[in-house]
Design a protein around this motif. Structure first.
Motif, PDB file in Angstrom:
ATOM      1  N   LEU A 135       0.837  -1.197   0.000  1.00 45.03           N
ATOM      2  CA  LEU A 135       0.000   0.000   0.000  1.00 45.03           C
ATOM      3  C   LEU A 135       0.876   1.252   0.000  1.00 45.03           C
ATOM      4  CD1 LEU A 135      -2.758  -0.948   2.585  1.00 45.03           C
ATOM      5  CD2 LEU A 135      -3.176  -0.201   0.238  1.00 45.03           C
ATOM      6  N   PRO A 136       0.495   2.261  -0.766  1.00 42.97           N
ATOM      7  CA  PRO A 136       1.278   3.500  -0.763  1.00 42.97           C
ATOM      8  C   PRO A 136       1.063   4.273   0.530  1.00 42.97           C
ATOM      9  CG  PRO A 136      -0.691   3.771  -2.099  1.00 42.97           C
ATOM     10  CD  PRO A 136      -0.643   2.323  -1.711  1.00 42.97           C
ATOM     11  N   ALA A 137       2.024   5.095   0.874  1.00 40.92           N
ATOM     12  CA  ALA A 137       1.926   5.924   2.085  1.00 40.92           C
ATOM     13  C   ALA A 137       1.131   7.185   1.751  1.00 40.92           C
ATOM     14  CB  ALA A 137       3.316   6.265   2.600  1.00 40.92           C
ATOM     15  N   LEU A 138      -0.153   6.993   1.476  1.00 40.95           N
ATOM     16  CA  LEU A 138      -1.032   8.105   1.117  1.00 40.95           C
ATOM     17  C   LEU A 138      -2.065   8.315   2.215  1.00 40.95           C
ATOM     18  CD1 LEU A 138      -1.725   7.247  -2.647  1.00 40.95           C
ATOM     19  CD2 LEU A 138      -0.068   8.880  -1.735  1.00 40.95           C
ATOM     20  N   VAL A 139      -2.596   9.519   2.268  1.00 44.33           N
ATOM     21  CA  VAL A 139      -3.652   9.859   3.219  1.00 44.33           C
ATOM     22  C   VAL A 139      -4.832  10.407   2.426  1.00 44.33           C
ATOM     23  CG1 VAL A 139      -4.328  11.265   5.190  1.00 44.33           C
ATOM     24  CG2 VAL A 139      -1.984  10.372   5.036  1.00 44.33           C
ATOM     25  N   LEU A 140      -5.961   9.701   2.496  1.00 43.64           N
ATOM     26  CA  LEU A 140      -7.192  10.166   1.860  1.00 43.64           C
ATOM     27  C   LEU A 140      -8.134  10.670   2.949  1.00 43.64           C
ATOM     28  CD1 LEU A 140      -7.745   7.314  -0.773  1.00 43.64           C
ATOM     29  CD2 LEU A 140      -6.350   9.378  -0.953  1.00 43.64           C
TER      30      LEU A 140
END
Length: 273
Positions: A135-140
């Motif tokens: 999983l990418p280190a993204l924040v939604l």
């Protein structure tokens, strides 16, 4: 892979590569005095695809019976590759038996095509699983504006559906995904809207009377860019460690969804004696 406005799955690209290789091989032999096996190759391929589709439908018959018309929708990628290959080989053998001049070019075309298809499929699988290992280190954000780091999705098999309210196939498959979310609590379903506002998504869910959990807003298309998804819907299937195990481009039927869930579903613990 994206070619202009078209988003092609790795499985379809592998099949096309195999067909091109088979026709090229038969054409090479035809230019050297052998019979033209092009039409025979197309016939054997058609029989193989019909066998692959029939076997897949038979294997997932309960799911298809809930959507009988989806049997005709081959865009759901529901094919049994092993039965398809056997059907192709059987059809080629029958054609060669009836028409001896075609035996050598047809056998060569089938052999080269099957090897090219298998090689391309293996390469595509390796690229898919190694290019995006986690999983990418993204924040939604969710529909209420709260931040949701995607890393928190680890620890449970997860399905991430990339969709938009304007996408017709997305709307058609949404009830199927909503049912699966209720029926399989051991798998987390995440609905990541691409490029729209929370207000638009809330309105859509109210109009469609959808009760979905884990609806996120990806206003900047971060997930689409990370997974190189240019067509919607695109559905990602990740294991409990967050590693990408499968990626489906296009509308899911109940059968194809059930098959892919089976691949990431944790094994059931044996009952105590």
């Amino acid at each position: 892979m994206n070619i202009g406005p078209l988003a092609l799955s790795s499985g379809l690209l592998a099949l096309l590569f195999g067909i091109i290789a088979a026709l090229a091989s038969a054409g090479f032999l035809h230019r050297r005095g052998h019979a033209d096996a092009g039409n025979a190759l197309y016939l054997a391929l058609g029989i193989g695809l019909l066998a692959a589709r029939a076997a897949y439908v038979a294997g997932w018959w309960p799911q298809y019976m809930q959507q009988p018309l989806s049997i005709l929708n081959i865009r759901d990628h529901g094919f049994d590759p092993i039965v398809g290959a056997l059907g192709l080989l059987g059809a080629a053998a029958a054609i060669g038996w009836r028409r001896p001049p075609l035996r050598r070019p047809l056998a060569a075309g089938v052999a080269v095509g099957v090897m090219a298809w298998a090689f391309a499929g293996l390469v595509a699988y390796k690229l898919t699983t190694t290019t995006h290992p986690g999983l990418p280190a993204l924040v939604l954000s969710d529909l209420d504006g709260h931040e949701v780091p995607l890393q928190t999705l680890r620890g449970q098999p997860t399905v991430i559906n990339l969709w938009a309210t304007w996408c017709g196939p997305c709307r058609r498959e949404m009830p199927v995904l909503a049912e699966a979310q209720q029926a399989t609590p051991q798998i987390r379903f995440v609905f990541a809207d691409q490029g729209e506002s929370a207000a638009a998504v809330k309105h859509f869910m109210q109009v469609q009377r959808l009760a979905l959990q884990h609806v996120l807003i990806d206003g900047n298309l971060q997930l689409s860019n990370h997974y190189n998804a240019r067509g919607y819907p695109t559905t990602l299937f990740l294991d409990a460690d967050g590693r990408l195990r499968d990626m489906h481009i296009g509308e899911l039927s109940r059968a194809t969804l059930a098959e892919r869930l089976q691949r990431i579903q944790p094994p059931t613990a044996p009952a105590p004696r």
